[in-house]
Write an enzyme that holds these catalytic residues in place. Structure first.
Site, PDB file in Angstrom:
ATOM      1  N   GLY A  43      10.795  -1.223   4.363  1.00  0.00           N
ATOM      2  CA  GLY A  43      10.149  -0.222   3.513  1.00  0.00           C
ATOM      3  C   GLY A  43      10.904   1.094   3.587  1.00  0.00           C
ATOM      4  O   GLY A  43      10.336   2.164   3.353  1.00  0.00           O
ATOM      5  N   SER A  70      -2.872   0.763   9.121  1.00  0.00           N
ATOM      6  CA  SER A  70      -3.554   1.719   8.235  1.00  0.00           C
ATOM      7  C   SER A  70      -4.923   2.037   8.821  1.00  0.00           C
ATOM      8  O   SER A  70      -5.542   1.182   9.474  1.00  0.00           O
ATOM      9  CB  SER A  70      -3.729   1.103   6.848  1.00  0.00           C
ATOM     10  OG  SER A  70      -4.711   1.824   6.120  1.00  0.00           O
ATOM     11  N   TYR A 109      -6.183  -5.910   1.879  1.00  0.00           N
ATOM     12  CA  TYR A 109      -5.243  -4.948   2.483  1.00  0.00           C
ATOM     13  C   TYR A 109      -5.696  -4.614   3.904  1.00  0.00           C
ATOM     14  O   TYR A 109      -4.916  -4.655   4.857  1.00  0.00           O
ATOM     15  CB  TYR A 109      -5.189  -3.692   1.615  1.00  0.00           C
ATOM     16  CG  TYR A 109      -4.322  -2.584   2.166  1.00  0.00           C
ATOM     17  CD1 TYR A 109      -2.935  -2.624   2.022  1.00  0.00           C
ATOM     18  CD2 TYR A 109      -4.888  -1.479   2.822  1.00  0.00           C
ATOM     19  CE1 TYR A 109      -2.135  -1.601   2.528  1.00  0.00           C
ATOM     20  CE2 TYR A 109      -4.096  -0.461   3.321  1.00  0.00           C
ATOM     21  CZ  TYR A 109      -2.725  -0.513   3.173  1.00  0.00           C
ATOM     22  OH  TYR A 109      -1.941   0.490   3.678  1.00  0.00           O
ATOM     23  N   ALA A 110      -6.988  -4.298   4.054  1.00  0.00           N
ATOM     24  CA  ALA A 110      -7.520  -3.935   5.377  1.00  0.00           C
ATOM     25  C   ALA A 110      -7.383  -5.107   6.341  1.00  0.00           C
ATOM     26  O   ALA A 110      -7.042  -4.917   7.518  1.00  0.00           O
ATOM     27  CB  ALA A 110      -8.981  -3.503   5.250  1.00  0.00           C
ATOM     28  N   ALA A 111      -7.634  -6.321   5.845  1.00  0.00           N
ATOM     29  CA  ALA A 111      -7.492  -7.503   6.708  1.00  0.00           C
ATOM     30  C   ALA A 111      -6.044  -7.652   7.168  1.00  0.00           C
ATOM     31  O   ALA A 111      -5.773  -7.934   8.338  1.00  0.00           O
ATOM     32  CB  ALA A 111      -7.950  -8.754   5.955  1.00  0.00           C
ATOM     33  N   LYS A 130      -3.857  -5.317   7.496  1.00  0.00           N
ATOM     34  CA  LYS A 130      -3.507  -4.224   8.403  1.00  0.00           C
ATOM     35  C   LYS A 130      -4.211  -4.375   9.760  1.00  0.00           C
ATOM     36  O   LYS A 130      -3.696  -3.954  10.790  1.00  0.00           O
ATOM     37  CB  LYS A 130      -3.848  -2.878   7.753  1.00  0.00           C
ATOM     38  CG  LYS A 130      -2.970  -2.566   6.533  1.00  0.00           C
ATOM     39  CD  LYS A 130      -1.529  -2.384   6.966  1.00  0.00           C
ATOM     40  CE  LYS A 130      -0.593  -2.043   5.852  1.00  0.00           C
ATOM     41  NZ  LYS A 130       0.790  -1.832   6.292  1.00  0.00           N
TER      42      LYS A 130
HETATM   43  N1  LIG Z   1       0.598   6.047   1.950  1.00  0.00           N
HETATM   44  C1  LIG Z   1      -0.501   5.888   2.683  1.00  0.00           C
HETATM   45  O1  LIG Z   1      -1.482   6.615   2.518  1.00  0.00           O
HETATM   46  C2  LIG Z   1      -0.548   4.833   3.736  1.00  0.00           C
HETATM   47  C3  LIG Z   1      -1.639   4.854   4.609  1.00  0.00           C
HETATM   48  C4  LIG Z   1      -1.727   3.917   5.608  1.00  0.00           C
HETATM   49  C5  LIG Z   1      -0.742   2.974   5.752  1.00  0.00           C
HETATM   50  N2  LIG Z   1       0.312   2.958   4.895  1.00  0.00           N
HETATM   51  C6  LIG Z   1       1.329   1.927   5.106  1.00  0.00           C
HETATM   52  O2  LIG Z   1       2.570   2.543   5.326  1.00  0.00           O
HETATM   53  C7  LIG Z   1       3.609   1.688   4.857  1.00  0.00           C
HETATM   54  C8  LIG Z   1       4.498   2.455   3.906  1.00  0.00           C
HETATM   55  O3  LIG Z   1       3.688   2.839   2.800  1.00  0.00           O
HETATM   56  P1  LIG Z   1       4.134   3.954   1.752  1.00  0.00           P
HETATM   57  O4  LIG Z   1       2.962   4.768   1.488  1.00  0.00           O
HETATM   58  O5  LIG Z   1       5.412   4.574   2.180  1.00  0.00           O
HETATM   59  O6  LIG Z   1       4.354   3.017   0.488  1.00  0.00           O
HETATM   60  P2  LIG Z   1       5.411   3.065  -0.702  1.00  0.00           P
HETATM   61  O7  LIG Z   1       5.864   4.459  -0.959  1.00  0.00           O
HETATM   62  O8  LIG Z   1       4.792   2.274  -1.789  1.00  0.00           O
HETATM   63  O9  LIG Z   1       6.661   2.265  -0.099  1.00  0.00           O
HETATM   64  C9  LIG Z   1       6.558   0.907   0.205  1.00  0.00           C
HETATM   65  C10 LIG Z   1       7.869   0.429   0.768  1.00  0.00           C
HETATM   66  O10 LIG Z   1       7.755  -0.955   1.092  1.00  0.00           O
HETATM   67  C11 LIG Z   1       8.800  -1.679   0.434  1.00  0.00           C
HETATM   68  N3  LIG Z   1       8.330  -3.020   0.115  1.00  0.00           N
HETATM   69  C12 LIG Z   1       7.222  -3.355  -0.583  1.00  0.00           C
HETATM   70  N4  LIG Z   1       7.131  -4.686  -0.653  1.00  0.00           N
HETATM   71  C13 LIG Z   1       8.186  -5.207   0.010  1.00  0.00           C
HETATM   72  C14 LIG Z   1       8.632  -6.516   0.278  1.00  0.00           C
HETATM   73  N5  LIG Z   1       7.974  -7.588  -0.145  1.00  0.00           N
HETATM   74  N6  LIG Z   1       9.772  -6.677   0.996  1.00  0.00           N
HETATM   75  C15 LIG Z   1      10.477  -5.603   1.419  1.00  0.00           C
HETATM   76  N7  LIG Z   1      10.093  -4.339   1.202  1.00  0.00           N
HETATM   77  C16 LIG Z   1       8.966  -4.139   0.497  1.00  0.00           C
HETATM   78  C17 LIG Z   1       9.104  -0.826  -0.801  1.00  0.00           C
HETATM   79  O11 LIG Z   1      10.397  -1.053  -1.293  1.00  0.00           O
HETATM   80  P3  LIG Z   1      10.676  -1.890  -2.652  1.00  0.00           P
HETATM   81  O12 LIG Z   1       9.490  -1.698  -3.544  1.00  0.00           O
HETATM   82  O13 LIG Z   1      11.938  -1.345  -3.186  1.00  0.00           O
HETATM   83  O14 LIG Z   1      10.804  -3.284  -2.163  1.00  0.00           O
HETATM   84  C18 LIG Z   1       9.016   0.570  -0.229  1.00  0.00           C
HETATM   85  O15 LIG Z   1      10.191   0.893   0.477  1.00  0.00           O
HETATM   86  C19 LIG Z   1       2.915   0.492   4.219  1.00  0.00           C
HETATM   87  O16 LIG Z   1       2.870  -0.551   5.130  1.00  0.00           O
HETATM   88  C20 LIG Z   1       1.525   1.018   3.923  1.00  0.00           C
HETATM   89  O17 LIG Z   1       0.586  -0.026   3.886  1.00  0.00           O
HETATM   90  C21 LIG Z   1       0.430   3.868   3.898  1.00  0.00           C
END
Ligand SMILES: NC(=O)c1ccc[n+]([C@@H]2O[C@H](COP(=O)([O-])OP(=O)(O)OC[C@H]3O[C@@H](n4cnc5c(N)ncnc54)[C@H](OP(=O)(O)O)[C@@H]3O)[C@@H](O)[C@H]2O)c1
Length: 243
Positions: free
Chosen positions: A13, A141, A154-156, A158
């Site tokens: 990511g 998360s 999603y919650a499951a 995480k």
């Molecule tokens: N933002 C929040 O509020 C929040 C809160 C709690 C937890 N999180 C967690 O933090 C992490 C990062 O989230 P973010 O907010 O930075 O999300 P984001 O901006 O949507 O970025 C998601 C990243 O994951 C990559 N990705 C998605 N599916 C993939 C796959 N199948 N294989 C490889 N890479 C993949 C995407 O790259 P590509 O699309 O180019 O593949 C991108 O780099 C996630 O696990 C999310 O669940 C986020």
């Protein structure tokens, strides 16, 4: 305190959002980063945005984290250049009540968020255990423990990451391999775009605002550099988990 200077980090990511913020901070601290995502163009751009001093080298590899072949290719590439730190930040969200979530979407969320993280951990632990050093940081998360409307699968996924890491910590800790979780609350990234249009979400958070990806990155740096931080679940959520 450990230094991450010269450490070889793999960040899934890493093309944007929290993963990229972690890569930027680690690169600034002179680590070498390999970014994983699905799209070559955005990975290339992300690598170019990382701070790079003469002895540093950053790379990317495009694959879907739920595909074991991608992990095999990565590990093949890293045979002579073993991974010191793995950050599993790749993830996708959900925006549907369970009764309206098609099975295909359910599979996809579990595959990317949970299986992808499991495969990443499984790929790196043996080489780390053999070298008696390593650090895994899994991004869960707040919703894993607090739940949320339209976020059941999603919650499951995480919550699974927390169970995975907590068990893994028992298996690898004696080999000086550390495994930790970050539980971010609501963070400004593509994933939360459009969620806070009217400011209602911010009003629910004790700090009155969403977090920044850089603030999660600082937590990742702490976990990467503190020698005794192991089996932690670290909340970075502006106080929301305590409400
Ligand atoms: N933002 C929040 O509020 C929040 C809160 C709690 C937890 N999180 C967690 O933090 C992490 C990062 O989230 P973010 O907010 O930075 O999300 P984001 O901006 O949507 O970025 C998601 C990243 O994951 C990559 N990705 C998605 N599916 C993939 C796959 N199948 N294989 C490889 N890479 C993949 C995407 O790259 P590509 O699309 O180019 O593949 C991108 O780099 C996630 O696990 C999310 O669940 C986020």
């Amino acid at each position: 305190m450990l230094s991450i200077r010269g450490r070889r980090c793999v960040i899934t990511g890493g093309s944007r959002g929290i993963g990229l913020a972690i890569a930027k901070l680690f690169a600034f601290k002179e680590a070498n980063c390999t970014l994983i995502g699905r799209h070559e163009e955005s990975l290339e751009k992300a690598v170019q945005s990382l701070c790079s001093k003469p002895l540093q080298s950053h790379k990317w590899l495009a694959f879907d984290v739920s595909d074991p072949k991608g992990w095999e290719e990565l590990m093949q590439n890293k045979k002579s250049n073993p991974i010191d730190i793995l950050v599993n930040a790749a993830g996708i969200s959900q925006n549907s009540f369970l009764m309206n979530t098609p099975e295909a979407e359910l599979d996809k969320i579990l595959d990317v968020n949970l299986k992808g993280t499991i495969l990443g951990c499984k790929s790196v632990i043996l080489p780390m255990m053999k070298r008696k050093t390593g650090c895994i940081i899994n991004i869960s998360s707040l919703l894993a423990t607090h739940g949320g409307r339209g976020a059941s699968v999603y919650a499951a996924s995480k919550a699974g990451i927390i169970g995975l890491t907590r068990s893994l910590a028992w298996e690898v800790g004696r080999f000086n391999v550390r495994a930790n979780v970050i539980q971010p609350g609501y963070i400004h990234t593509d994933m939360t775009k459009g969620m806070n249009k009217d400011g209602d979400l911010a009003a629910l958070i004790p700090m009155g605002r969403l977090g920044e990806a850089t603030e999660v990155a600082e937590a990742a740096l702490f976990l990467a550099t503190n020698k005794y931080a192991h089996n932690c679940v670290l909340n970075i959520d502006g106080g929301l988990s305590a409400t």
